[in-house]
Design a protein around this motif. Sequence first.
Motif, PDB file in Angstrom:
ATOM      1  N   LYS A 294      40.486  22.421  37.927  1.00 15.04           N
ATOM      2  CA  LYS A 294      40.712  23.823  38.291  1.00 15.04           C
ATOM      3  C   LYS A 294      42.200  24.141  38.309  1.00 15.04           C
ATOM      4  O   LYS A 294      42.607  25.241  37.962  1.00 15.04           O
ATOM      5  N   SER A 295      42.994  23.144  38.718  1.00 23.13           N
ATOM      6  CA  SER A 295      44.417  23.411  38.885  1.00 23.13           C
ATOM      7  C   SER A 295      45.127  23.602  37.547  1.00 23.13           C
ATOM      8  O   SER A 295      46.211  24.177  37.509  1.00 23.13           O
ATOM      9  N   SER A 299      42.807  30.924  35.892  1.00 21.64           N
ATOM     10  CA  SER A 299      41.747  31.455  36.755  1.00 21.64           C
ATOM     11  C   SER A 299      41.054  32.603  36.036  1.00 21.64           C
ATOM     12  O   SER A 299      41.658  33.326  35.242  1.00 21.64           O
ATOM     13  N   LYS A 301      38.533  35.693  36.832  1.00 22.64           N
ATOM     14  CA  LYS A 301      37.929  36.385  37.976  1.00 22.64           C
ATOM     15  C   LYS A 301      37.015  37.497  37.516  1.00 22.64           C
ATOM     16  O   LYS A 301      37.231  38.149  36.507  1.00 22.64           O
ATOM     17  N   GLU A 306      36.091  33.908  41.949  1.00 21.06           N
ATOM     18  CA  GLU A 306      36.576  32.906  41.011  1.00 21.06           C
ATOM     19  C   GLU A 306      35.376  32.305  40.280  1.00 21.06           C
ATOM     20  O   GLU A 306      34.451  31.766  40.918  1.00 21.06           O
ATOM     21  N   MET A 308      35.781  30.258  37.429  1.00 22.25           N
ATOM     22  CA  MET A 308      36.137  29.059  36.665  1.00 22.25           C
ATOM     23  C   MET A 308      35.422  27.801  37.176  1.00 22.25           C
ATOM     24  O   MET A 308      34.864  27.052  36.363  1.00 22.25           O
TER      25      MET A 308
END
Lengths: 363, 364
Positions: A294-295, A299, A301, A306, A308
């Motif tokens: 995820k990092s 992202s 939206k 969220e 993702m």
Amino acid sequence: MNRYFHYLVILNMLANVVALVPKVLIEHRLNGVVVSIFIGVALSLLFFYVFANSMFKFPGKGEPEIIKAYTPKWFASSYLFIIGIFYFIAAGIILLTFIDITLRFINPDMSSLYTAFLFLSIVCAGALMKTEKTLYALEIILVISLPLILGIFLKSLFNPYLSWDSMKVIVQHSFDSISIESVGAASYSFVGFYYLAIYNRLFTEKVKPIKIRYILLIGIVGTVNIFTSLMIPIGYNGVDGIGDFNYPWFSTADAIRMEFGFIERVLFIFLLLYIGISIISATISSHTGLEIIKSVLPSFKWKNRELMPIIVILLFSMVTILAQYYLPQGKLYEFTKIFFIGLLGVGMFKTFLMIWIVRRAKK
Amino acid sequence: MFPYIKIIFFLVLCSLLVSCGFKDIDKRSFVVTIGIDKPENKEEGYDISLKIALPSSDPKTQGEEFIIHTETARTVSEAVRLIKAKSGNELDFGHMKMIVFGEKLLQEDITQIMDWFTRRRDIQKIAFVGSGKPTAKAILELKPKGERLPSNKLFLFFGETGTESPYVTTNYLFHFYRNLMDRGIDPYLPIIETKNEEFEITTMSVLKNGKNAIVLDKEETKTFNVLNREYDKVNLKIEQENIYFMLSVDSISAEYTIVETKNIPYIEYDVNIKGIIEESLQQLDNTKIDEYSKMVEDVFTTEIQNLLEKFQEKSVDPMGFGLRYRATHNGTEEAKWKKWQSIYPALQFRVKVQTDIKSTGIIE
């Protein structure tokens, strides 16, 4: 030290039974497995010491934040992506194996898709939870099953039908050709500390660095654990006969009799306990993988939500279900062996990286 | 929109609860014992008999009824399929705790038939194994007096929750299979006989290469169990001129080491017995207790010596001397195994029994 850290370390020691570690070790039982185990233990303890201590130098921060802060962007994103996938593979192996065990031992009439769906829905829902909550789930499951699993291990040791001579045959082959597969498999029991990559975010208080004493204690517990998972199946099924078994530990649990237990066949209690252990293990692994991946992903939206993580998790589920069809048990086993060797490589790389980062952070 | 997702997810999960995988208990037949015989007029294949317990709906009268189905086929699973067609219910092997091999079956290698038992997931590895004399079916058909559940008497015999006797040799499926597969140790089976509508389990047979190689008599069986399992609920009979007494053993320990010398290798067998005198036909003298110990030692030493030499003569090894040799020597398994096979026939046994008679009982 935080007690949740111990849980993470213990988790892998229990999960190794499902993660095909005993099978790999047993395959190399006449190939210097004893020395391989000791090499694996020494290596992983070194990784453990370096990695955990470097993570504790950054209280409250996960690996993605640390890597991003100290390395160039192209490196950070590609490295984190690969590491994230590694966690997912670990979760996938546990899930696929346990789906197969479920089909074989619990209900052979159930379709594999159905079983996969059942397990995946729990694991994915767990992986999408907050980091903190997965730890609570882990605590509950360990508190319930750890005493019973320890009881079964002890019960299996004090059985008059256990053949100590079969186990001693293995020791005779301690110094034969050492195989890297068994080194990797032995190190799997210790890799629980890698979960710190994300779970360090919760450990916000500054802790003292881990002492060598603690590392030695972990080493002893882990070594006993690996030898238990290798030797007891051999003691029950014989040094020549054990090679035929696909799931040595489950066949061994079936050979233990508890006349005055709740159920005479220990197998069913063992299966029940290991459903919990494998689900929580897959959940923790996939949660760590999810947070890392995820990092690095942008992202996405929709109506302030969220999406993702959900997309990543759905992708993981799809790959797992497809792997069910394209990776039958034999191939999964070969794949797991490669994964174990990869685990060693990743550990080596991570150790050097962490040493370098800690130095840069000091400057 | 999103709150509904959870509800939809929950509903989807509910659809998984349809239980088509499991069959209800009244649609299952519980197999309690399986018997395997050699068919009388066929070369290949097996006679498979399944003893199926019939549960009773009345809790006061426990279900002591059973039926036995027998089918002949080339493999076990084929025969089981045929029996399934007969019984009308789903056969459930989860409660099958006894496996009986017919005596005639053991004249040939039985490794093949073990495959079914180890491959099937629902067969307990802790099922008891035994050999039925004259046939396995005869054992299944027997309904001894006082048996409250089908085959329960056999379970009590072997399970050690009921009777505990040194003549009854317990062997589990996993243990039997292990010894069958491992080089250096040979499996054994208790022999179950029928006599006057009762079971008699006092002897045993040792298998070599999956075949019946040697049958032990009662006393040999007892000695074997004492040595092999350090079975301490045993009485030793001492019979000499003008003395005849029984020693009840409290504790026993039996250990051996293989000693390799240049000339003749030998096995040193140390047995320690502690016990009290249970019955005597003569007045015993408390001061002569050392003499009595000596008598016990002499008697038991010859018994053990004879048994071990009998095994050696037939080149069977139920004690696992070969496995011990493999466990204590270096080298490849093949080389060790070959070496052992040349050592075993020439091996000597040096049995040392130490007896400690604690008292002559309550009276002198």
